[in-house]
Design a protein around this motif. Structure first.
Motif, PDB file in Angstrom:
ATOM      1  N   TYR A  34       0.835  -1.219   0.000  1.00 54.38           N
ATOM      2  CA  TYR A  34       0.000   0.000   0.000  1.00 54.38           C
ATOM      3  C   TYR A  34       0.863   1.261   0.000  1.00 54.38           C
ATOM      4  CZ  TYR A  34       0.288   1.941   4.803  1.00 54.38           C
ATOM      5  OH  TYR A  34       0.704   2.564   5.961  1.00 54.38           O
ATOM      6  N   PHE A  35       2.116   1.132   0.435  1.00 53.72           N
ATOM      7  CA  PHE A  35       3.004   2.305   0.335  1.00 53.72           C
ATOM      8  C   PHE A  35       4.375   1.960  -0.255  1.00 53.72           C
ATOM      9  CE2 PHE A  35       6.131   2.004   3.871  1.00 53.72           C
ATOM     10  CZ  PHE A  35       5.644   0.874   4.497  1.00 53.72           C
ATOM     11  N   GLN A  36       4.714   0.665  -0.341  1.00 57.52           N
ATOM     12  CA  GLN A  36       6.037   0.361  -0.902  1.00 57.52           C
ATOM     13  C   GLN A  36       6.002  -0.546  -2.130  1.00 57.52           C
ATOM     14  OE1 GLN A  36       8.050  -0.853   2.747  1.00 57.52           O
ATOM     15  NE2 GLN A  36       7.948  -2.987   2.158  1.00 57.52           N
ATOM     16  N   GLY A  37       4.827  -0.680  -2.744  1.00 54.43           N
ATOM     17  CA  GLY A  37       4.742  -1.378  -4.030  1.00 54.43           C
ATOM     18  C   GLY A  37       5.139  -2.845  -3.955  1.00 54.43           C
ATOM     19  N   PRO A  38       5.825  -3.350  -5.010  1.00 56.16           N
ATOM     20  CA  PRO A  38       6.111  -4.789  -5.079  1.00 56.16           C
ATOM     21  C   PRO A  38       7.240  -5.220  -4.139  1.00 56.16           C
ATOM     22  CG  PRO A  38       6.937  -3.677  -7.039  1.00 56.16           C
ATOM     23  CD  PRO A  38       6.267  -2.620  -6.218  1.00 56.16           C
ATOM     24  N   THR A  39       6.878  -5.340  -2.876  1.00 58.81           N
ATOM     25  CA  THR A  39       7.809  -5.726  -1.813  1.00 58.81           C
ATOM     26  C   THR A  39       8.346  -7.137  -2.044  1.00 58.81           C
ATOM     27  OG1 THR A  39       6.357  -4.450  -0.367  1.00 58.81           O
ATOM     28  CG2 THR A  39       7.936  -5.899   0.725  1.00 58.81           C
ATOM     29  N   THR A  40       9.617  -7.360  -1.713  1.00 65.70           N
ATOM     30  CA  THR A  40      10.183  -8.715  -1.829  1.00 65.70           C
ATOM     31  C   THR A  40       9.321  -9.697  -1.021  1.00 65.70           C
ATOM     32  OG1 THR A  40      12.370  -7.754  -1.976  1.00 65.70           O
ATOM     33  CG2 THR A  40      12.262 -10.098  -1.437  1.00 65.70           C
ATOM     34  N   GLY A  41       8.929 -10.763  -1.667  1.00 63.99           N
ATOM     35  CA  GLY A  41       8.066 -11.761  -1.021  1.00 63.99           C
ATOM     36  C   GLY A  41       6.596 -11.537  -1.339  1.00 63.99           C
ATOM     37  N   CYS A  56      -2.096 -18.833   9.432  1.00 64.45           N
ATOM     38  CA  CYS A  56      -2.264 -17.682  10.337  1.00 64.45           C
ATOM     39  C   CYS A  56      -3.645 -17.753  10.977  1.00 64.45           C
ATOM     40  CB  CYS A  56      -2.072 -16.364   9.582  1.00 64.45           C
ATOM     41  SG  CYS A  56      -3.406 -15.962   8.435  1.00 64.45           S
ATOM     42  N   ASP A  57      -3.827 -16.926  12.025  1.00 65.23           N
ATOM     43  CA  ASP A  57      -5.165 -16.835  12.637  1.00 65.23           C
ATOM     44  C   ASP A  57      -5.969 -15.717  11.995  1.00 65.23           C
ATOM     45  OD1 ASP A  57      -4.498 -18.772  14.601  1.00 65.23           O
ATOM     46  OD2 ASP A  57      -3.474 -17.225  15.775  1.00 65.23           O
ATOM     47  N   CYS A  58      -5.272 -14.717  11.485  1.00 64.22           N
ATOM     48  CA  CYS A  58      -5.929 -13.517  10.963  1.00 64.22           C
ATOM     49  C   CYS A  58      -4.978 -12.886   9.953  1.00 64.22           C
ATOM     50  CB  CYS A  58      -6.183 -12.554  12.139  1.00 64.22           C
ATOM     51  SG  CYS A  58      -6.892 -10.957  11.682  1.00 64.22           S
ATOM     52  N   LEU A  59      -5.518 -12.402   8.846  1.00 63.00           N
ATOM     53  CA  LEU A  59      -4.674 -11.767   7.825  1.00 63.00           C
ATOM     54  C   LEU A  59      -4.927 -10.265   7.819  1.00 63.00           C
ATOM     55  CD1 LEU A  59      -2.728 -12.013   5.373  1.00 63.00           C
ATOM     56  CD2 LEU A  59      -4.790 -12.216   3.938  1.00 63.00           C
ATOM     57  N   MET A  60      -3.844  -9.506   8.036  1.00 58.00           N
ATOM     58  CA  MET A  60      -3.951  -8.046   7.932  1.00 58.00           C
ATOM     59  C   MET A  60      -3.544  -7.656   6.522  1.00 58.00           C
ATOM     60  SD  MET A  60      -1.729  -5.153   9.792  1.00 58.00           S
ATOM     61  CE  MET A  60      -2.164  -3.436   9.742  1.00 58.00           C
ATOM     62  N   THR A  61      -4.487  -7.109   5.776  1.00 62.22           N
ATOM     63  CA  THR A  61      -4.172  -6.765   4.400  1.00 62.22           C
ATOM     64  C   THR A  61      -5.076  -5.650   3.898  1.00 62.22           C
ATOM     65  OG1 THR A  61      -3.611  -7.775   2.271  1.00 62.22           O
ATOM     66  CG2 THR A  61      -5.633  -8.556   3.295  1.00 62.22           C
ATOM     67  N   THR A  62      -5.022  -5.416   2.605  1.00 63.68           N
ATOM     68  CA  THR A  62      -5.723  -4.267   2.025  1.00 63.68           C
ATOM     69  C   THR A  62      -6.911  -4.717   1.164  1.00 63.68           C
ATOM     70  OG1 THR A  62      -4.237  -4.381   0.139  1.00 63.68           O
ATOM     71  CG2 THR A  62      -3.617  -2.887   1.922  1.00 63.68           C
ATOM     72  N   ARG A  63      -7.738  -3.742   0.830  1.00 65.22           N
ATOM     73  CA  ARG A  63      -8.919  -4.039   0.000  1.00 65.22           C
ATOM     74  C   ARG A  63      -8.529  -4.707  -1.325  1.00 65.22           C
ATOM     75  NH1 ARG A  63     -12.813   0.839  -1.482  1.00 65.22           N
ATOM     76  NH2 ARG A  63     -10.810   1.874  -1.799  1.00 65.22           N
ATOM     77  N   GLY A  64      -7.554  -4.111  -2.011  1.00 59.55           N
ATOM     78  CA  GLY A  64      -7.161  -4.653  -3.313  1.00 59.55           C
ATOM     79  C   GLY A  64      -6.570  -6.037  -3.199  1.00 59.55           C
ATOM     80  N   ALA A  65      -5.825  -6.263  -2.127  1.00 58.76           N
ATOM     81  CA  ALA A  65      -5.201  -7.579  -1.950  1.00 58.76           C
ATOM     82  C   ALA A  65      -6.250  -8.649  -1.694  1.00 58.76           C
ATOM     83  CB  ALA A  65      -4.200  -7.535  -0.802  1.00 58.76           C
ATOM     84  N   VAL A  66      -7.285  -8.309  -0.929  1.00 54.62           N
ATOM     85  CA  VAL A  66      -8.356  -9.292  -0.689  1.00 54.62           C
ATOM     86  C   VAL A  66      -9.026  -9.634  -2.007  1.00 54.62           C
ATOM     87  CG1 VAL A  66     -10.586  -9.693   0.420  1.00 54.62           C
ATOM     88  CG2 VAL A  66      -8.773  -8.531   1.689  1.00 54.62           C
ATOM     89  N   MET A  81      -8.195  -8.464   8.870  1.00 53.24           N
ATOM     90  CA  MET A  81      -7.984  -7.142   9.481  1.00 53.24           C
ATOM     91  C   MET A  81      -7.661  -6.214   8.314  1.00 53.24           C
ATOM     92  SD  MET A  81      -7.803  -5.113  12.032  1.00 53.24           S
ATOM     93  CE  MET A  81      -7.993  -6.236  13.416  1.00 53.24           C
ATOM     94  N   LEU A  82      -8.620  -5.390   7.943  1.00 51.79           N
ATOM     95  CA  LEU A  82      -8.514  -4.609   6.712  1.00 51.79           C
ATOM     96  C   LEU A  82      -7.863  -3.250   6.954  1.00 51.79           C
ATOM     97  CD1 LEU A  82      -9.502  -4.879   3.701  1.00 51.79           C
ATOM     98  CD2 LEU A  82     -11.442  -3.450   4.400  1.00 51.79           C
ATOM     99  N   ARG A  83      -6.724  -3.036   6.281  1.00 52.67           N
ATOM    100  CA  ARG A  83      -6.078  -1.712   6.404  1.00 52.67           C
ATOM    101  C   ARG A  83      -6.946  -0.677   5.704  1.00 52.67           C
ATOM    102  NH1 ARG A  83      -2.060   1.497   7.246  1.00 52.67           N
ATOM    103  NH2 ARG A  83      -0.747   0.007   8.327  1.00 52.67           N
ATOM    104  N   VAL A  84      -7.274   0.400   6.407  1.00 51.48           N
ATOM    105  CA  VAL A  84      -8.161   1.423   5.824  1.00 51.48           C
ATOM    106  C   VAL A  84      -7.534   2.810   5.849  1.00 51.48           C
ATOM    107  CG1 VAL A  84     -10.297   0.139   6.239  1.00 51.48           C
ATOM    108  CG2 VAL A  84      -9.432   1.683   8.022  1.00 51.48           C
ATOM    109  N   SER A  85      -6.220   2.885   6.061  1.00 58.19           N
ATOM    110  CA  SER A  85      -5.533   4.181   5.917  1.00 58.19           C
ATOM    111  C   SER A  85      -4.379   4.020   4.943  1.00 58.19           C
ATOM    112  CB  SER A  85      -5.035   4.718   7.271  1.00 58.19           C
ATOM    113  OG  SER A  85      -3.905   4.006   7.723  1.00 58.19           O
ATOM    114  N   GLY A  86      -4.018   5.125   4.303  1.00 55.82           N
ATOM    115  CA  GLY A  86      -2.928   5.110   3.328  1.00 55.82           C
ATOM    116  C   GLY A  86      -2.907   6.419   2.578  1.00 55.82           C
ATOM    117  N   GLY A  87      -2.379   6.366   1.349  1.00 51.04           N
ATOM    118  CA  GLY A  87      -2.367   7.581   0.527  1.00 51.04           C
ATOM    119  C   GLY A  87      -0.978   8.142   0.310  1.00 51.04           C
ATOM    120  N   ASN A  88       0.052   7.344   0.602  1.00 49.01           N
ATOM    121  CA  ASN A  88       1.416   7.848   0.450  1.00 49.01           C
ATOM    122  C   ASN A  88       2.287   6.756  -0.162  1.00 49.01           C
ATOM    123  OD1 ASN A  88       3.560   9.659   0.698  1.00 49.01           O
ATOM    124  ND2 ASN A  88       2.848  10.333   2.713  1.00 49.01           N
TER     125      ASN A  88
END
Ligand code: R5P
Length: 274
Positions: A34-41, A56-66, A81-88
């Protein structure tokens, strides 16, 4: 006994995120692009999620990734666990210039168990990011959705008890139900100062299996409900071994040495996650 005053929706979702049997969670952080693009892995993110999601028990990720990377048949099998902040982005010096990026209605439509917002205490956009958090808490609590606050740390900020406890306590006072922060010396004090709010620990840059497992062990020993690690899992040569070893510490109370045995017992996949 039934507690008539319990906030049922919040508690139900908290139980999906943090196992009520042991009050622990292995959360997997896969939100970095969401802020560093195509991260290694995470360049082939569908493959990374497919590989690690079952462990895992829970995945923290973004709307687009889901939408793009979780197989339809896997949706609903684990809480998100949906990340809902960003913009940078990493191309800009000041990462604190974030806003809310996903509405609470969208999070509900996506069946998020919780939503995550970063706050940058001490940074140029401190007020804006704390108000992002309180705005989302005001909206999310209306619908019984717990908010996880991420105490994001800028390049110039110290990851010590003084700073992290300040940031974490601000998140608690804002009404966060879970606080994600970094491990530091005297971490038990931080956990104590924000009790009873649940604390999960971020992993940070890739280190090594013994170091990452020690951090997970020290975190839960200090009272954290678990970890929300990313790079120390998906950038490791043996990512499934790593997440299983973390699970053995978080849920099985293994020592670091015992967890390393779990790690070594798993045969690494033929190639690293891209
Ligand atoms: C930070 O704002 C993000 O939520 C990261 O995904 C998080 O800090 C956890 O990832 P890692 O364990 O790679 O630091």
């Amino acid at each position: 006994m039934v507690n008539a005053y319990l906030d049922v929706g919040i508690q139900s979702r908290m139980n999906r995120i943090i196992n009520p049997k042991d009050n622990r969670v292995v959360m997997l952080a896969i939100d970095h692009p969401y802020f560093q693009g195509p991260t290694t892995g995470l360049r082939n993110m569908s493959n990374t999620i497919r590989t690690l999601f079952p462990h895992c028990d829970c995945l923290m990720t973004t709307r687009g990734a889901v939408r793009a990377n979780i197989a339809p048949e896997a949706l609903g099998s684990k809480p998100i666990m949906l990340r809902v902040s960003g913009g940078n982005s990493v191309l800009f010096d000041d990462l604190s210039d974030e806003q809310l990026t996903v509405s609470i209605e969208e999070a509900i439509r996506m069946d998020a168990a919780g939503v995550a917002v970063s706050v940058f205490v001490g940074a140029r956009n401190q007020q804006q990011t704390i108000l992002n958090l309180t705005d989302m808490i005001n909206a999310a609590e209306e619908y019984g959705i717990p908010v996880l606050a991420v105490t994001a740390v800028g390049k110039d900020m110290a990851r010590d008890l003084r700073y992290l406890a300040l940031a974490s306590r601000i998140c608690q006072d804002a009404g966060a139900r879970i606080i994600k922060t970094y491990y530091c010396e005297e971490f038990a004090k931080l956990v104590d100062w924000v009790a009873p709010t649940a604390v999960v620990v971020a992993g940070g840059k890739y280190s090594s299996p013994p170091d990452a497992l020690k951090m997970a062990y020290d975190s839960v020993q200090a009272g954290a409900v678990g970890v929300d690690f990313g790079r120390n899992i998906f950038q490791d040569d043996n990512p499934i071994g790593m997440i299983k070893a973390i699970g053995a510490i978080v849920h099985g109370n293994h020592t670091v040495k015992e967890a390393l045995d779990v790690y070594n017992a798993h045969t690494p996949q033929a190639s690293r996650l891209e």
